[in-house]
Motif scaffolding. Sequence first.
Motif, short mmCIF file in Angstrom:
data_model
loop_
_atom_site.label_atom_id
_atom_site.label_comp_id
_atom_site.label_asym_id
_atom_site.label_seq_id
_atom_site.Cartn_x
_atom_site.Cartn_y
_atom_site.Cartn_z
N TRP A 225 0.83 -1.21 0.00
CA TRP A 225 0.00 0.00 0.00
C TRP A 225 0.87 1.26 0.00
O TRP A 225 0.54 2.25 -0.66
N ALA A 226 1.97 1.21 0.73
CA ALA A 226 2.88 2.36 0.72
C ALA A 226 3.50 2.52 -0.67
O ALA A 226 3.63 3.65 -1.18
N ARG A 227 3.86 1.40 -1.29
CA ARG A 227 4.46 1.46 -2.63
C ARG A 227 3.46 2.06 -3.63
O ARG A 227 3.86 2.75 -4.57
N ALA A 228 2.18 1.79 -3.43
CA ALA A 228 1.15 2.31 -4.33
C ALA A 228 0.84 3.78 -4.08
O ALA A 228 0.03 4.37 -4.81
N GLY A 229 1.45 4.36 -3.04
CA GLY A 229 1.30 5.79 -2.80
C GLY A 229 0.15 6.19 -1.91
O GLY A 229 -0.22 7.37 -1.87
N TYR A 230 -0.44 5.24 -1.17
CA TYR A 230 -1.58 5.57 -0.32
C TYR A 230 -1.16 6.30 0.96
O TYR A 230 -2.00 6.89 1.63
N GLY A 231 0.08 6.20 1.33
CA GLY A 231 0.53 6.88 2.54
C GLY A 231 1.90 6.37 2.95
O GLY A 231 2.63 5.78 2.16
N ILE A 232 2.24 6.61 4.21
CA ILE A 232 3.52 6.20 4.76
C ILE A 232 3.31 4.92 5.57
O ILE A 232 2.50 4.88 6.49
N GLY A 233 4.03 3.87 5.20
CA GLY A 233 3.92 2.60 5.91
C GLY A 233 4.83 2.57 7.12
O GLY A 233 5.99 3.00 7.04
N ILE A 234 4.32 2.11 8.25
CA ILE A 234 5.14 1.96 9.46
C ILE A 234 5.42 0.47 9.62
O ILE A 234 4.54 -0.31 10.00
N VAL A 235 6.65 0.06 9.29
CA VAL A 235 7.00 -1.36 9.22
C VAL A 235 8.38 -1.59 9.82
O VAL A 235 9.20 -0.66 9.90
N PRO A 236 8.68 -2.82 10.24
CA PRO A 236 10.03 -3.13 10.74
C PRO A 236 11.08 -2.95 9.66
O PRO A 236 10.81 -3.15 8.47
N HIS A 237 12.29 -2.60 10.09
CA HIS A 237 13.38 -2.37 9.14
C HIS A 237 13.64 -3.59 8.27
O HIS A 237 13.81 -3.46 7.05
N SER A 238 13.67 -4.79 8.87
CA SER A 238 13.99 -5.98 8.09
C SER A 238 12.91 -6.30 7.06
O SER A 238 13.19 -6.93 6.04
N ALA A 239 11.66 -5.90 7.32
CA ALA A 239 10.60 -6.13 6.35
C ALA A 239 10.76 -5.24 5.13
O ALA A 239 10.30 -5.58 4.04
N LEU A 240 11.39 -4.10 5.33
CA LEU A 240 11.56 -3.14 4.24
C LEU A 240 12.85 -3.36 3.47
O LEU A 240 12.96 -2.98 2.30
N ALA A 241 13.83 -4.01 4.10
CA ALA A 241 15.19 -4.05 3.57
C ALA A 241 15.29 -4.61 2.16
O ALA A 241 16.10 -4.16 1.36
N ARG A 242 14.44 -5.59 1.83
CA ARG A 242 14.56 -6.25 0.53
C ARG A 242 13.58 -5.73 -0.50
O ARG A 242 13.48 -6.27 -1.59
N GLU A 243 12.83 -4.72 -0.15
CA GLU A 243 11.80 -4.22 -1.06
C GLU A 243 12.35 -3.18 -2.03
O GLU A 243 13.14 -2.32 -1.65
N SER A 244 11.94 -3.27 -3.28
CA SER A 244 12.33 -2.28 -4.28
C SER A 244 11.18 -1.29 -4.48
O SER A 244 10.02 -1.60 -4.20
N GLY A 245 11.50 -0.13 -4.94
CA GLY A 245 10.48 0.88 -5.21
C GLY A 245 10.03 1.62 -3.98
O GLY A 245 9.07 2.39 -4.04
N LEU A 246 10.69 1.42 -2.86
CA LEU A 246 10.34 2.10 -1.62
C LEU A 246 11.59 2.62 -0.94
O LEU A 246 12.66 2.00 -1.01
N SER A 247 11.46 3.75 -0.28
CA SER A 247 12.51 4.27 0.58
C SER A 247 11.98 4.27 2.00
O SER A 247 10.78 4.12 2.24
N GLY A 248 12.87 4.44 2.94
CA GLY A 248 12.43 4.46 4.32
C GLY A 248 13.43 5.15 5.22
O GLY A 248 14.63 5.19 4.92
#
Length: 288
Positions: A225-248
Amino acid sequence: MDLRQLRYFLAIAEEGGISPAARRLHMAQPPLSQQLRQLEEELGVRLAERGNRAIRLTDAGEILKNRAEQILAMADSARREIQDYKAGLTGTLVLGAVSSSGLPDAHINAFHERYPDVLFELHEGNTFQILDYLKGGRIELGIVRTPFNSTHLDCRYAEPEPMMAAFAGEDPFPGREQVSVADLRGRRLILYRRFEQLVRETCGEAGFAPLVCCTSDDARTAINWARAGYGIGIVPHSALARESGLSGKPIAHGRLRTQMVLIRLKGRYLSTAARRFFELAEPTFRHL
């Protein structure tokens, strides 16, 4: 009541009828119906209400279904343990893990390099589902996130990690390496339900109610949902680490942190593979 009858009953319960269960079990309908009747006679209760095309479990049937799942999982585990004993360090390691665990990780890779003949069977769910799987004997080891009740568990902890403010496109916090809770005021937030209450509490302490546009049961959904631009996702660092198309950016707050934890049930036999996996947990996981 034997294991075969429990497997038959569980197939009927899961398929919702005699006919689909018979197809799944590759047997004729009459003997399957007879097995259900014999089970009911032995237990002295009706387990299912028969309809024209489907069945509905009674309360007693629901109780037996839950117990049958646990009993059969333990029987399967016992069979794997005996096979491991006969064959040495081969077989299958049955793990449960939260979706945000980021598997395979460095520990999985190191274990596989050392024991390439061990196969993996992975069951995913949230932390509380993984705890239920472990207590029910469906899995040998679990990888979960704090916080949870660690009573009766042996635990190995990974390093604490911050919660991240994940976003797509233009940086909403330019020039900052990390953000404060106050920086989230007025922002559309996407929350992983596991941490919803914690986020609401920390925002409340900062003097505002968060503007939550979406909550979900899976960190990957929050990320999507964050990648789709709906807002800012609040997620653990390790969950975000391997994702493309997102910054954090990390959120600078002592309570908005979490840890991955490798767990086993105290006193329960572990297969050789599971025992080695747990013993070799360092440096990814440490005993505290």
